[in-house]
Design an enzyme around this catalytic site. Structure first.
Site, short mmCIF file in Angstrom:
data_model
loop_
_atom_site.label_atom_id
_atom_site.label_comp_id
_atom_site.label_asym_id
_atom_site.label_seq_id
_atom_site.Cartn_x
_atom_site.Cartn_y
_atom_site.Cartn_z
N CYS A 103 62.02 29.50 45.40
CA CYS A 103 63.13 30.71 45.70
C CYS A 103 63.33 30.48 46.94
O CYS A 103 62.74 31.22 47.89
CB CYS A 103 62.63 32.35 45.06
SG CYS A 103 63.87 33.17 44.93
N CYS A 106 65.19 34.71 47.64
CA CYS A 106 64.60 36.17 47.65
C CYS A 106 63.23 35.90 47.06
O CYS A 106 62.58 36.72 46.83
CB CYS A 106 65.35 37.10 47.13
SG CYS A 106 65.21 36.70 44.73
N SER A 107 62.20 34.93 47.42
CA SER A 107 61.76 34.32 46.64
C SER A 107 61.06 35.49 45.30
O SER A 107 60.24 36.01 44.95
CB SER A 107 60.01 35.38 47.11
OG SER A 107 60.55 35.07 48.86
N CYS A 108 61.73 35.22 44.50
CA CYS A 108 61.38 36.01 43.25
C CYS A 108 61.15 35.58 41.85
O CYS A 108 60.86 34.19 42.37
CB CYS A 108 62.96 36.10 42.47
SG CYS A 108 64.22 35.14 41.82
#
Lengths: 198, 117
Positions: A103, A106-108
């Protein structure tokens, strides 16, 4: 939005405590409920959920079809779901196609099936480099893929969360669903590793 | 179906390749507060996510002297959302945090309130 002046220099532990106090005083947060949520995500929700999904898909072709067709609904069948899995798309790795999840924004991450993301997943270097040079990054992480394997980088967005259905390893044909579950690793479901036969 | 999760039994191994997700206790608090507020209906998750993306993008555009710390951005995003809705203003957090910083040593004794020892 980000200009809080000197307040930004306060240790985050203090800001967090201050924020929790203010929210609690205003009746917006119950610290005991926060405790329960942390425990829930730290100990109850984890890659084991995803491993169960994968083992089911390996042993039940109908389930596999449903999983690839509508990930959210299929993990719901096993009782998993909730925040960050509203639109879960599961992609299958094969001997010739390899998917890996990142991601960049946002590193989701699909918490309900994989737990909370490991630190490397959130690292700016992983997020930037996996998109540019996936073969090299995967190799650095211990996964060497042949040149004939096509790599697709799946970039999660606020709409879609990706999960990889890894290849079932050769030599596991006689294993039951229950026996397969412990073989499935988080890294394989992110696509940075393969599942190994025992 | 299966009860969620036997964390120690035979089905546990997939967790063993996990690592600590939170390296400091405040990170888990910041995480839990955001999820609790969302579950209570304080904000829609995409709203929080948009703030998180902004925070991370701002850091990446200008890393400055702050090392990468995911949960610092998480906390910043949470503060942004709460400031945007007027729920908790940044100045309030700063003021309270300063007050907490001024506590006498030993304030975090498990007994909590009595500081007389």
């Amino acid at each position: 939005m980000t200009g809080n002046g000197s307040g930004e220099r306060l240790p985050p532990a203090l800001r967090t405590e201050a924020l929790e106090q203010l929210l609690t005083e205003r009746g917006l947060v119950d610290p005991a409920a926060v405790d329960r949520l942390i425990t829930q995500y730290e100990t109850n929700v984890g890659p084991l959920n995803g491993a169960k999904v994968v083992a089911r898909a390996w042993t039940d072709p109908e389930y596999r079809r449903r999983l690839l067709d509508d990930g959210t609904a299929a993990i719901g069948e096993l009782g998993f779901g909730g925040l960050q899995t509203e639109c879960l798309v599961v992609v299958e790795n094969t001997p010739t196609t390899h998917n890996v999840v990142v991601c960049t924004l946002c590193s989701c991450y699909p918490w309900a099936v994989l737990g909370l993301p490991p630190s490397w997943y959130k690292d700016p270097a992983y997020r930037a480099r996996m998109v540019r040079e996936p073969r090299t990054v995967l190799s650095e992480m211990g996964l060497d893929l042949g040149d004939d394997v096509r790599i697709t980088v799946r970039d999660s967005s606020s709409e879609v969360r990706w999960m990889v259905l890894p290849e079932r390893p050769a030599g596991t044909e006689d294993m039951s669903e229950e026996q397969l579950v412990p073989l499935v690793t988080r890294d394989a479901m992110v696509g940075v590793a393969k599942v190994e036969a025992p | 179906m299966t009860a969620p999760l036997d964390t120690e039994g035979p089905a546990a191994p997939p967790r063993s390749n996990g690592e600590l997700v939170f390296t400091e206790p405040w990170q888990s608090r910041a995480f839990g507060i955001a999820v609790a507020l969302h579950e209570a209906g304080a904000f829609a998750w995409p709203r929080f996510q948009a703030s998180l993306i902004e925070r991370i993008a701002a850091w990446q555009a200008m890393p400055g002297d702050q090392p990468w710390n995911y949960y610092r951005h998480w906390l910043g995003a949470l503060e942004d959302v709460l400031a945007g809705s007027g729920t908790v203003l940044p100045g309030e957090v700063t003021e309270r945090a300063h007050r907490l910083a001024d506590r006498p040593a030993g304030h975090d004794h498990p007994a909590g309130h009595g500081h007389g020892h």
